[in-house]
Write a protein that holds these residues in place. Structure first.
Motif, PDB file in Angstrom:
ATOM      1  N   ALA A  83      36.579  46.548  32.811  1.00  0.00           N
ATOM      2  CA  ALA A  83      37.485  46.174  33.903  1.00  0.00           C
ATOM      3  C   ALA A  83      37.471  47.235  34.996  1.00  0.00           C
ATOM      4  O   ALA A  83      37.473  46.921  36.200  1.00  0.00           O
ATOM      5  CB  ALA A  83      38.902  45.988  33.366  1.00  0.00           C
ATOM      6  N   GLY A  84      37.438  48.498  34.580  1.00  0.00           N
ATOM      7  CA  GLY A  84      37.376  49.583  35.548  1.00  0.00           C
ATOM      8  C   GLY A  84      36.071  49.604  36.318  1.00  0.00           C
ATOM      9  O   GLY A  84      36.043  49.869  37.524  1.00  0.00           O
ATOM     10  N   LEU A  85      34.966  49.301  35.631  1.00  0.00           N
ATOM     11  CA  LEU A  85      33.660  49.257  36.293  1.00  0.00           C
ATOM     12  C   LEU A  85      33.610  48.149  37.341  1.00  0.00           C
ATOM     13  O   LEU A  85      32.976  48.293  38.393  1.00  0.00           O
ATOM     14  CB  LEU A  85      32.551  49.028  35.255  1.00  0.00           C
ATOM     15  CG  LEU A  85      32.285  50.167  34.266  1.00  0.00           C
ATOM     16  CD1 LEU A  85      31.275  49.717  33.216  1.00  0.00           C
ATOM     17  CD2 LEU A  85      31.786  51.411  34.995  1.00  0.00           C
ATOM     18  N   ILE A  86      34.297  47.051  37.057  1.00  0.00           N
ATOM     19  CA  ILE A  86      34.290  45.909  37.979  1.00  0.00           C
ATOM     20  C   ILE A  86      35.148  46.203  39.203  1.00  0.00           C
ATOM     21  O   ILE A  86      34.739  45.973  40.346  1.00  0.00           O
ATOM     22  CB  ILE A  86      34.810  44.646  37.273  1.00  0.00           C
ATOM     23  CG1 ILE A  86      33.844  44.231  36.164  1.00  0.00           C
ATOM     24  CG2 ILE A  86      34.994  43.507  38.275  1.00  0.00           C
ATOM     25  CD1 ILE A  86      34.395  43.167  35.247  1.00  0.00           C
TER      26      ILE A  86
ATOM     27  N   LEU B 285      27.846  37.596  31.406  1.00  0.00           N
ATOM     28  CA  LEU B 285      29.047  36.773  31.247  1.00  0.00           C
ATOM     29  C   LEU B 285      30.143  37.176  32.235  1.00  0.00           C
ATOM     30  O   LEU B 285      30.905  36.331  32.709  1.00  0.00           O
ATOM     31  CB  LEU B 285      29.566  36.881  29.810  1.00  0.00           C
ATOM     32  CG  LEU B 285      28.682  36.221  28.744  1.00  0.00           C
ATOM     33  CD1 LEU B 285      29.166  36.586  27.344  1.00  0.00           C
ATOM     34  CD2 LEU B 285      28.644  34.716  28.921  1.00  0.00           C
ATOM     35  N   VAL B 286      30.220  38.460  32.553  1.00  0.00           N
ATOM     36  CA  VAL B 286      31.202  38.930  33.529  1.00  0.00           C
ATOM     37  C   VAL B 286      30.959  38.287  34.890  1.00  0.00           C
ATOM     38  O   VAL B 286      31.896  37.862  35.580  1.00  0.00           O
ATOM     39  CB  VAL B 286      31.155  40.470  33.649  1.00  0.00           C
ATOM     40  CG1 VAL B 286      31.823  40.937  34.939  1.00  0.00           C
ATOM     41  CG2 VAL B 286      31.848  41.115  32.446  1.00  0.00           C
ATOM     42  N   GLY B 287      29.698  38.223  35.290  1.00  0.00           N
ATOM     43  CA  GLY B 287      29.361  37.597  36.567  1.00  0.00           C
ATOM     44  C   GLY B 287      29.810  36.143  36.624  1.00  0.00           C
ATOM     45  O   GLY B 287      30.363  35.687  37.630  1.00  0.00           O
TER      46      GLY B 287
ATOM     47  N   GLU C 140      32.727  42.187  44.334  1.00  0.00           N
ATOM     48  CA  GLU C 140      31.266  42.083  44.231  1.00  0.00           C
ATOM     49  C   GLU C 140      30.826  42.607  42.863  1.00  0.00           C
ATOM     50  O   GLU C 140      31.135  43.740  42.490  1.00  0.00           O
ATOM     51  CB  GLU C 140      30.602  42.898  45.344  1.00  0.00           C
ATOM     52  CG  GLU C 140      29.090  42.774  45.344  1.00  0.00           C
ATOM     53  CD  GLU C 140      28.449  43.535  46.494  1.00  0.00           C
ATOM     54  OE1 GLU C 140      27.219  43.692  46.495  1.00  0.00           O
ATOM     55  OE2 GLU C 140      29.200  43.979  47.386  1.00  0.00           O
ATOM     56  N   ILE C 141      30.145  41.750  42.125  1.00  0.00           N
ATOM     57  CA  ILE C 141      29.717  42.102  40.762  1.00  0.00           C
ATOM     58  C   ILE C 141      28.253  42.517  40.789  1.00  0.00           C
ATOM     59  O   ILE C 141      27.368  41.709  41.065  1.00  0.00           O
ATOM     60  CB  ILE C 141      29.896  40.928  39.780  1.00  0.00           C
ATOM     61  CG1 ILE C 141      31.349  40.425  39.800  1.00  0.00           C
ATOM     62  CG2 ILE C 141      29.478  41.346  38.371  1.00  0.00           C
ATOM     63  CD1 ILE C 141      32.346  41.391  39.255  1.00  0.00           C
TER      64      ILE C 141
END
Length: 286
Positions: A245-248, A113-115, A128-129
């Motif tokens: 959010a931090g990982l992204i 879903l994040v992508g 870049e995801i």
């Protein structure tokens, strides 16, 4: 650098506390109350993001804030949802099962879903995801600690019974610290956008609480089951939202995307606690 290490570690401890309060029977309950569990899962995984998408579409939030709201909506129920479900008169066993199952399921659903959300709301400005990397990171900081917590309770149930309240308190303190750190780190951004974020987050919370009990009633579930689903939908794992959010962002510290989750970590209790008592008066006996 400290926040980059402390945030994932804190989330892992919080997720361990979740697993520490679970037994294998909590997962097996999916088979004993399938309709309620499936309804609750569908409402959390599908309905919460759908409602968030509709509300965000009617606002003029900056893309980063809109994306942050969507990130929050992808997260499972919070670690305190079981306590709030009990206070609301909901089915606690169902709450525990939904929190456990959806939290583990989120290892797959959140990265996907994040992508989609990054492309939809950030467009060419989207970082870049790496869906696989996010999924693996989530597995390490969510699924593994939950599993370890469940195993420890299984191996040493007496020890778990004695220490569960302390572990839960430690998790609550960590949650407060993380939310405070997220707001402090992005205070200027928070002040700039609170007028726009506040109404949509409060509105999202209220709609989710009402939708949960209404859908449960339409499907013929009991009042307590509906109250449980309502709370599970309204109380999100804001800590996970900040961590994702931090990982992204991968830029160090806590990014702008985390602001909605940090704000919701406060407002969800302001809305949910009085809201659940109102819903209990209306739906609790049906």
């Amino acid at each position: 650098m400290l926040i980059d290490v402390a945030l994932p570690l804190s989330l892992a401890i919080i997720m361990f506390s979740l697993g520490f309060g679970l037994t294998f029977a909590d997962f097996g309950r999916v088979l004993t109350m399938p309709r309620a569990v499936i309804t609750g899962m569908a409402m959390q995984v599908l309905a919460v993001p759908a409602v968030a998408f509709v509300l965000v579409s009617f606002t003029n939030l900056p893309p980063a804030m809109a994306f942050g709201v969507m990130l929050l909506s992808f997260c499972p129920g919070g670690v305190t949802s079981n306590i709030l479900t009990k206070l609301a008169g909901g089915t606690v066993a169902l709450s525990i099962t939904l929190t456990a199952v959806v939290s583990l399921f989120s290892v797959v659903t959140v990265p996907v879903l994040v992508g989609w959300a990054a492309t939809t709301f950030l467009g060419s400005a989207a970082p870049e995801i790496n869906v696989t990397a996010i999924g693996m990171s989530m597995f390490v900081i969510t699924a593994v600690p939950v599993t370890l917590g469940v195993l420890l309770r299984f191996i040493a149930p007496d020890f778990a019974d004695k220490q569960e309240s302390r572990v839960s308190m430690a998790a609550l303190v960590l949650f407060v610290v993380i939310v405070a750190a997220a707001l402090a780190t992005n205070w200027t951004m928070f002040v700039t956008h609170i007028a726009g974020l506040g109404p949509i987050l409060i509105g999202l919370n209220a709609v989710l609480l009402i939708l949960g009990v209404v859908v449960a009633r339409v499907l013929g579930l009991s009042g307590p089951d509906g109250l449980c689903i309502s709370v599970e939908m309204g109380v999100q794992n804001a800590t996970l939202g900040i961590a994702v959010a931090g990982l992204i962002a991968q830029t160090g510290g806590i990014p702008d995307y985390a602001i909605p989750a940090a704000v919701y970590g406060i407002t969800m209790y302001v809305v949910t606690i009085p809201g659940m008592f109102v819903l209990r008066m209306i739906f609790g006996k049906t």
